[in-house]
Design an enzyme around this catalytic site. Structure first.
Site, PDB file in Angstrom:
ATOM      1  N   GLU A   1      35.194  61.514  -0.392  1.00  0.00           N
ATOM      2  CA  GLU A   1      33.823  62.151  -0.110  1.00  0.00           C
ATOM      3  C   GLU A   1      32.715  61.074  -0.479  1.00  0.00           C
ATOM      4  O   GLU A   1      32.312  61.055  -1.673  1.00  0.00           O
ATOM      5  CB  GLU A   1      33.688  63.406  -0.681  1.00  0.00           C
ATOM      6  CG  GLU A   1      32.429  64.046  -0.164  1.00  0.00           C
ATOM      7  CD  GLU A   1      31.477  64.795  -1.010  1.00  0.00           C
ATOM      8  OE1 GLU A   1      30.614  65.457  -0.496  1.00  0.00           O
ATOM      9  OE2 GLU A   1      31.785  64.881  -2.547  1.00  0.00           O
TER      10      GLU A   1
ATOM     11  N   ASP B   1      35.593  63.905  -5.291  1.00  0.00           N
ATOM     12  CA  ASP B   1      34.401  64.218  -4.988  1.00  0.00           C
ATOM     13  C   ASP B   1      33.376  63.339  -5.460  1.00  0.00           C
ATOM     14  O   ASP B   1      33.490  62.400  -6.351  1.00  0.00           O
ATOM     15  CB  ASP B   1      34.176  65.496  -5.756  1.00  0.00           C
ATOM     16  CG  ASP B   1      32.765  66.174  -5.607  1.00  0.00           C
ATOM     17  OD1 ASP B   1      32.541  66.564  -4.695  1.00  0.00           O
ATOM     18  OD2 ASP B   1      31.964  66.327  -6.746  1.00  0.00           O
TER      19      ASP B   1
END
Length: 729
Positions: A458, A405
């Site tokens: 990401e 993330d």
């Protein structure tokens, strides 16, 4: 009553300030003989029992009424194994003395942990079941180099920090204590007197299980057994294979209909796995399940990095969910959050009174967007903690990949900061060199220890080399989310078709950088929260047009180069924005309530997945320019796009999309090869609740030049639709 230990030392124990308990407690050789000293607050009598003969050896003298005992053992000239018969008033019990055991951490582990290079630190730190000298118990270890005293507290010692102070290893900063007879499931924490003489109660950073919020204790749990990686699972992650990911938040995919409570891991597995299999997805991606205190973070602010959240059950339950997915041929990816952590007092923040896990300077260590703290990637022990965690999830639970993330927030020191709010690196640049090195190292470890595990980033900027191997100067990820494609195409789909001709490039721009990285095309949870609405509400037009737009968009996405990711609910065009506190609106699949629109989209996604997996042209050459060619890229007046996808063996699929509500009959497209082109998918089919315009099963190439091609086909392109045409060999 003979006091063999200075009163000041005894007072330090009861004040909770003594930092070297093994120097005093347990069995010691003195000039008077073998001496045993015991700290047992509120005990009345203590008798030493020889474990070999089971006979009483000596009764210890109570030298401090608060519970400090000692005595010289008569006729003893060497150490021996013993236990204690302890009287609490009239009641007595047999106890092991934790302070009779020698240090259990070996020199190599201690050295590797001190260096921050231990491959699997979770095998040493935390709470581990062990048997020592034929005594079963739990060995507790915690890294807190600046603490003045650390104790294990829990429901096995009345949460009393005086009872079980730990042994300190100065070389590594690790505190250690073996506690006999501590059982599975018992609660514990570490009580610290920090560097500022403040008392802190901390959860175990390496705990394998933890309490559900608002409670914050760690829970004794066995280290999960290793799950071997299989060739089948490894192959399913490769760039020349079809990867269609279903992104799931376990707390809101489905809930108990009677009380809106969460389902547990086993209940979720029983419903989720067959559904994903039926829908044709190849992978499940789980939003973070490391234990976290705030439901509204969806798991993206974890504190128990090694503990599967107890919201849905036990670590074993989570492991069974993954096993059931594998049994159905589905790989599982976990969202992993090594970028920041919340500042809750029981967590990592100021762990031993210093900025141990986080950067000390708020310009480096505080994330103002999320009110969280940023890991100090330059500290070897912290890097070890995080890299070890990545290996732990994959190796111990059998996960097939990690999606990391917020990578951009990690690798840029000025991320979401204004001038003067950030600290440059040693060269004056904005890159966080320590974070970059950490990511390279972690991906190298995963690739070396568990080849075939997918690492997905990401990463929302154009940072170069995200999916290049570390040895070639890259970060070492296998895939990167294509946020640019997602943003551009969604902006296009929001437009009224009248205006799309002026923004034609938003649907094509991604091809300019398509082969710079290995991409995943994400329609994730981030696009259906925070007032953004659902995907269906982003589409322009009336109800018919909204659903036709979405179907056409999905058809375009599944054919475009890159692996696919769809957040739960998007597969049936959920009408409202995602709410983590409620189940998805499954009732919309009842045609009486959903009008057939939602079930039509669901059938389309199922068929897209099936077609995608069965047609090698749609996935084999995602990362190779030979697998894609624009056939019509400049028809902005009609908002039509056409491209060819090709496989390694030369299989061909022509993809045509019309993003206006006007049918394009006899639309001519130049093609590379003569022959018949079979219509294998049409998003305008009545089966999907479309208007049912099409090509009667196939079109035939003619020797009519078009777009520089000697051959061409004449296609009926339905309104707001995408059509797949496969060359018959």
């Amino acid at each position: 009553m003979k006091k063999l230990v200075a009163q000041s030392v005894i007072d330090a124990f009861f004040d909770g300030t003594h930092s070297d308990p093994f120097a005093v407690l347990g069995m010691h050789e003195t000039h008077n003989g073998i001496e045993i000293r015991v700290l047992l607050p509120e005990a009345h009598r203590v008798i030493v029992i020889d474990k070999e003969t089971h006979k009483a050896v000596v009764e210890l003298e109570l030298v401090d009424e608060r519970g400090f005992f000692n005595a010289i053992v008569p006729k003893a000239n060497q150490f021996f194994a013993y236990e204690l018969q302890v009287y609490w008033g009239k009641e007595s019990q047999i106890l092991e003395d934790p302070y009779r055991f020698h240090p259990m951490i070996n020199e190599l582990d201690n050295w590797l942990l001190a260096e921050g290079s231990h491959l699997r630190p979770y095998e040493v730190l935390g709470a581990h079941f062990v048997e020592y000298d034929n005594v079963a118990g739990v060995n507790f270890r915690v890294w807190a180099p600046n603490a003045k005293r650390v104790s294990v507290v829990g429901d096995f010692n009345y949460w009393d920090g005086r009872r079980h102070p730990m042994r300190f290893h100065p070389a590594s900063g690790i505190w250690e204590l073996f506690l006999p007879k501590v059982a599975l499931g018992q609660l514990y924490k570490f009580e610290l007197i920090d560097s500022n003489n403040q008392l802190r109660l901390k959860a175990d950073p390496y705990a394998f299980a933890a309490q559900l919020r608002p409670d914050t204790a760690s829970q004794v749990s066995a280290l999960p057994e290793i799950v071997e990686m299989t060739e089948k699972r490894r192959a399913a992650n490769q760039s020349d294979k079809p990867i269609s990911i279903y992104e799931v938040h376990l707390g809101s995919w489905r809930r108990n209909l009677e009380n809106n409570f969460w389902l547990d891991y086993d209940e979720i597995a029983d419903e989720l796995i067959p559904y994903v299999k039926e829908m044709g997805f190849t992978h499940i991606e789980l939003l973070p399940i490391s234990e976290y205190p705030f439901d509204g973070s969806w798991g993206y602010q974890p504190l128990g990095l090694y503990a599967p959240t107890s919201r849905f059950g036990t670590p074993d339950g989570f492991k069974r969910l993954i096993e059931k997915a594998h049994e159905s041929g589905i790989n599982v990816i976990l969202d992993w959050v090594p970028g920041h952590f919340p500042s809750d007092t029981h967590g990592l923040a100021a762990f031993d009174g210093t900025s141990l896990y986080e950067y000390a300077d708020p310009k480096e260590g505080y994330h103002q967007d999320w009110n969280t703290l940023i890991y100090n990637y330059g500290r070897h022990e912290v890097k070890n903690y995080l890299s070890g965690n990545a290996l732990y999830w994959v190796e111990r639970f059998g996960l097939d990949g990690l999606r990391v993330d917020a990578v951009a927030s990690m690798i840029y020191r000025d991320y979401s900061r204004r001038d003067g709010e950030w600290v440059p690196n040693q060269y004056g640049g904005r890159e966080n060199l320590e974070a970059i090195e950490f990511l390279k190292h972690t991906n190298y470890v995963l690739g070396t220890e568990l080849p075939g595990v997918a690492a997905i980033a990401e990463e929302s900027t154009s940072f170069p080399g995200v999916t290049l191997p570390p040895e070639h100067g890259g970060l070492g990820f296998h895939y990167k989310w294509n946020m640019g494609w997602m943003n551009d195409t969604l902006e296009y789909m929001k437009l009224d078709p009248v205006y799309r001709q002026y923004h034609h490039g938003k649907m094509t721009f991604a091809m300019l950088y398509q082969y710079s990285e290995n991409f995943v095309l994400p329609l994730s949870h981030d696009e259906v929260v925070h007032g953004k609405g659902s995907l269906i509400t982003k589409m322009s037009g009336d109800t018919w047009q909204k659903f036709a737009n979405l179907r056409a968009y999905y058809g375009y996405m599944w054919a475009f180069p890159g692996k696919k990711l769809l957040f739960m609910g998007n597969e049936f065009a959920q009408g409202r924005e995602w709410n983590y506190q409620e189940s998805l609106d499954w009732f919309l699949l009842d045609d009486g309530q959903g009008g057939g629109w939602h079930s039509g989209v669901q059938r389309l996604v199922k068929d897209l997945n099936k077609t995608y997996q069965n047609q090698t042209a749609l996935f084999e050459l995602d990362t190779n320019p030979q697998g894609f060619e624009w056939l019509v890229v400049d028809d902005n007046q009609n908002s039509v796009f056409a491209f060819e996808r090709r496989s390694k063996s030369g299989e061909v699929i022509i993809v045509v999309s019309n993003f206006t509500p006007v049918p394009r009959d006899n639309y001519r497209i130049g093609v590379n090869e003569p022959g018949k082109y079979e219509e294998i998918l049409n998003t305008d089919s009545a089966y999907y609740k479309g208007s049912n315009l099409g090509n009667y099963g196939e079109v035939i190439a003619e020797e009519i030049e078009n777009h520089g091609k000697a051959q061409s086909i004449s296609v009926m392109v339905p309104p707001l639709a995408t059509v797949y045409l496969r060359l018959k060999k």
